[in-house]
Every structure is written in C-alpha cells, then in structure tokens.
Design an enzyme around this catalytic site. Sequence first.
Site, PDB file in Angstrom:
ATOM      1  N   ASP A  35       0.818  -1.217   0.000  1.00 43.78           N
ATOM      2  CA  ASP A  35       0.000   0.000   0.000  1.00 43.78           C
ATOM      3  C   ASP A  35       0.858   1.277   0.000  1.00 43.78           C
ATOM      4  O   ASP A  35       0.830   2.074   0.947  1.00 43.78           O
ATOM      5  CB  ASP A  35      -0.941   0.006   1.219  1.00 43.78           C
ATOM      6  N   GLU A 197     -20.393   4.886 -16.174  1.00 43.96           N
ATOM      7  CA  GLU A 197     -19.703   5.981 -16.872  1.00 43.96           C
ATOM      8  C   GLU A 197     -18.457   6.418 -16.070  1.00 43.96           C
ATOM      9  O   GLU A 197     -17.440   6.784 -16.634  1.00 43.96           O
ATOM     10  CB  GLU A 197     -20.622   7.214 -17.036  1.00 43.96           C
ATOM     11  N   GLU A 335      23.664   6.941   5.594  1.00 45.28           N
ATOM     12  CA  GLU A 335      23.158   5.881   6.465  1.00 45.28           C
ATOM     13  C   GLU A 335      23.345   4.535   5.763  1.00 45.28           C
ATOM     14  O   GLU A 335      23.065   4.408   4.564  1.00 45.28           O
ATOM     15  CB  GLU A 335      21.677   6.113   6.773  1.00 45.28           C
ATOM     16  N   GLU A 337      21.616   2.031   5.921  1.00 40.25           N
ATOM     17  CA  GLU A 337      20.318   1.508   5.473  1.00 40.25           C
ATOM     18  C   GLU A 337      19.810   2.281   4.252  1.00 40.25           C
ATOM     19  O   GLU A 337      18.613   2.513   4.108  1.00 40.25           O
ATOM     20  CB  GLU A 337      19.300   1.531   6.625  1.00 40.25           C
ATOM     21  N   ASP A 450      26.093   1.091  10.814  1.00 39.02           N
ATOM     22  CA  ASP A 450      25.198   2.256  10.962  1.00 39.02           C
ATOM     23  C   ASP A 450      25.337   3.309   9.859  1.00 39.02           C
ATOM     24  O   ASP A 450      24.357   3.855   9.393  1.00 39.02           O
ATOM     25  CB  ASP A 450      25.426   2.907  12.325  1.00 39.02           C
TER      26      ASP A 450
HETATM   27  O1  FUB Z   1      -3.194  -3.869   2.957  1.00 40.55           O
HETATM   28  C1  FUB Z   1      -4.501  -4.242   3.323  1.00 40.55           C
HETATM   29  C2  FUB Z   1      -5.460  -3.928   2.216  1.00 40.55           C
HETATM   30  O2  FUB Z   1      -5.095  -4.610   1.038  1.00 40.55           O
HETATM   31  C3  FUB Z   1      -5.488  -2.478   1.810  1.00 40.55           C
HETATM   32  O3  FUB Z   1      -6.179  -1.674   2.709  1.00 40.55           O
HETATM   33  C4  FUB Z   1      -6.064  -2.575   0.438  1.00 40.55           C
HETATM   34  O4  FUB Z   1      -5.882  -1.433  -0.338  1.00 40.55           O
HETATM   35  C5  FUB Z   1      -5.342  -3.782  -0.110  1.00 40.55           C
HETATM   36  O5  FUB Z   1      -4.104  -3.435  -0.652  1.00 40.55           O
END
Ligand code: FUB
Length: 457
Positions: A35, A197, A335, A337, A450
């Site tokens: 996400d 639509e 860094e 990382e 680090d």
């Molecule tokens: O990551 C959990 C859920 O899966 C999300 O809220 C949705 O968008 C889907 O990616």
Amino acid sequence: MKIPFKVISWMWVLCLITFFARAQNPIIQTIYTADPAPLVHRDRVYLYTGHDEDTATYFRMNDWRVYSSADMVNWTDHGSPLSFETFKWASGDAWASHCISRNGKFYWYVTATDKTLKRPVIGVAVSDSPTGPFKDAIGKPLITNQWGDIDPTAFIDEDGQAYLYWGNPKLWYVKLNQDMVSYDQKVGVVEVPLTKESFAVRPNNTQRTTSYEEGPWLDKRGSLYYLLYAAGGVPEHLAYSTSTSPTGPWVYRDTIMTVIKKGGAFTNHPGLVDFKGKSYLFYHNGALPNGGGFRRSVAVEEFSFNPDGTIPRILPTKEGVTTSAAFLNPFQKTEAETGAWMQGVETKTQGNTGVYVTDIQEGDYIKVRSVDFGAGAKSFQASVAAGGTGGRIEVRLDSPSGQLVGTCPVKSTGGELKWKTAAGKIKGATGVKDLYLVFKGGQGALFNFDWWRFASK
Ligand code: FUB
C-alpha cells in the site's frame, strides 16, 4: 529478510548475480511492504507503506513504515514511526494509509480496526517531520462512517480545500477543514455514485457492478483531476477516472496496470508523484521470495503522461527506475540503510543510533546506485558494532564481484551495539559508479553497520 539462494551450478550463480545486479523492484527487500503512498517534500520523496508480517497468511499488519529517496533509485529506511498501538482506540490491522503535508506539519491518515466498533475506521496521526515521531492527532478515529472505511487518500487543491477519499466497496469523500484533523460537518460524508460511466462495468457481478474496488489516489494535473484506484475485483488491476472537479462526476478512462500475472499479489494499490521533472507510479506485487497476496512488496516505475494528458499502460518491471534523478555524494555521511538493493540483510532501530543494518552474513551486500566519486576517493569509514570477531567490508564497483577498490576490516568492538569507526584505504574509485558493500567474515552474524563515508583524494 534472507533471500534463499539455490546453488545448482556456477552458471546459475552467475545468472542470479546478473539478475540481482539489475533488479531494483521491489524497492524494499528487508521486509514485506504494501500500500505505497509517496509524498514529495523539499528535495526528497518520502514513501509511506504498510508492513506485511514475514509469516502472514492473512493481512497481518501491525505498523507502518517510512522510506525516502533523493534520486528514486536509492532508498533510506526510516523505520516505523507509527503503529496501530499509537492509536489507543485501535486493536490492529494497520492497513493502507496516506501522509500529506500542510503548514509545516505532516498528517498521516491510516486504516485501523476500532476496538469498540470492531471494524476498520480511519484515524489521523500528526508530526512536525516527515519521518516522525507521529502521535494520534485527535485521540479518536476521524472517520467512523460504516463498513468499508479503509484506504484513505488526501489531497489539497490549489484553492486550499483539502479532500479525503476512501472506501471499499463504496467510495466516499469528506471536505477536510483547514486543521486537517476534522471535516466539514455541513457537507458530511459524501458517497460517490459508482456508475458505469465513472468506473466502467465489472463483468459477471450483480453485487458490485462497476470496476472500482479500493485504494483511491487523488491527484491533479493542470485543470484535470485524476482518481487512480485498484479495480477488478480480485485479482486487482490499476485503473483511473478523471474529472474537471475534485468531487466528480468522474469519467472512466482506462486501465493503468493490468493484473500482474507473474510475481503479483491479488491486490494492488496505486500512488503517483512527480519528482525532478519525471512521473512515477508506485504499486505493490508479491515478488520477493516467499511473497504473495499477504506478503507484498512495493515497486515503482517511471512513466510519462501522454501529450493529451492520459496515462499510458504501465508495465511492472524488475528493473524499475533505471535512470537516477541525482548522483549520491559518497563524501557525505550516508546511512548504511540506504541502497538500491539490500541482499540478505535486515534493519533494526536503536534509541541513539536510529535505524541500522543488522543480520549481516557472509556474502550479503548493499548496492548503492549512481555514486559520484569524482576525481577519486582515498579512504572509507564505516560505523560498525561487533560483539563477536567481526569480519570485513569489501568495497566493490558495479557488481558484487566487480572491481575491488578497498577493504575495511571490522574487528570486535566489544558489543553488538557498541559503535566504533572502522576504516580502509581506497584505490581506483573514480567517476560515477554503482557501489557494492560486500560483507565477508565466515559463519553467522558478522557485525552491525550504521553509516559510511569516503574521503576524497
Ligand atoms: O493492505 C490491506 C489492504 O489490502 C489495503 O487496505 C487494500 O488497499 C489492499 O491493498
């Protein structure tokens, strides 16, 4: 996260080295991320993600993560400045989120399950910095509308009006007030009509008749508003609609990214930014080893809008962003990382040190792209901590087995978190190169790491 190598023959090893040397997607290799929500702030892109737990067999997600990049190829891990536990009212399910900035503050809208309602709602955290620390802005959820309150996306229009869109299976919005932590109660929660639509027809489904599924992302170019979203249902693809107003009516335009057949997840989730004159689409897949629908990974592709303002079909690639938006200055402290690919290692956070690289084992490496050594470097310094006998950092160019320009021995520092600066001489590093820090030293965890820096000639 350890990526298992199956050594069948030296040919196979060579193939793997070539693959990992070129691969840049997924952009985070140390954990599973999902996400994506990118934010451009000053000269960096900040990337806010969810975090799928290593052994998840459902959406087992407890915290959110932040990464940042100045060049779109190297990403710095800022750890987890926000978890569901930050919200006293939440019991878990740190699902999709979106952070935006206003008046010097950062507002991070998140999905989490409400302890009392026992269903997802939307909360908001606030910070003075894009990397936190974040705190619950209002001490209660911002949106408790109905089932389906997930996947918030925020947008501030040129006239200063801010909007929050969210929802699955429905799509809603509110007009956020100037404070960003409350909304216009007179307008209230507005349900967006899911017409064919606006969102195209979903075949063979009498319950959900249009393709809108979840994960909205609102944006604007010129005078046109773009609503990107996960469409389908599952497996999801990415699609978009446009409007001349931030509140619609929306006109369905097209698919952006088709269902990812190989190495995909059954969900997808769009995030779009312009950075240093180029456009980038963030999404997620299931491409890391042991990955899949509940162990996802964020990826990114560079693209150009068509001259008529439409979004082209964007292919998911392993290479990801091939051209760096800037060169990395190796003479400044970097860094550990930070990288374009982290092979085998993990990251952790410690009070004073912040995020550091750990679980470093023989043959693991960090690839840092487009490092500008200019006229040359003469030495390398690394902040390291070794409870055992340590090991060494081989400084190589252009591949994990490429030109060896120096070695930095790492001796015991007397403790796993007892940091000391180790150093080694460098010869032959000039111009712009991909830097590989390759870890050697035998069996087991070698040391923690680090930061690093080169000295110029
Ligand atoms: O990551 C959990 C859920 O899966 C999300 O809220 C949705 O968008 C889907 O990616």
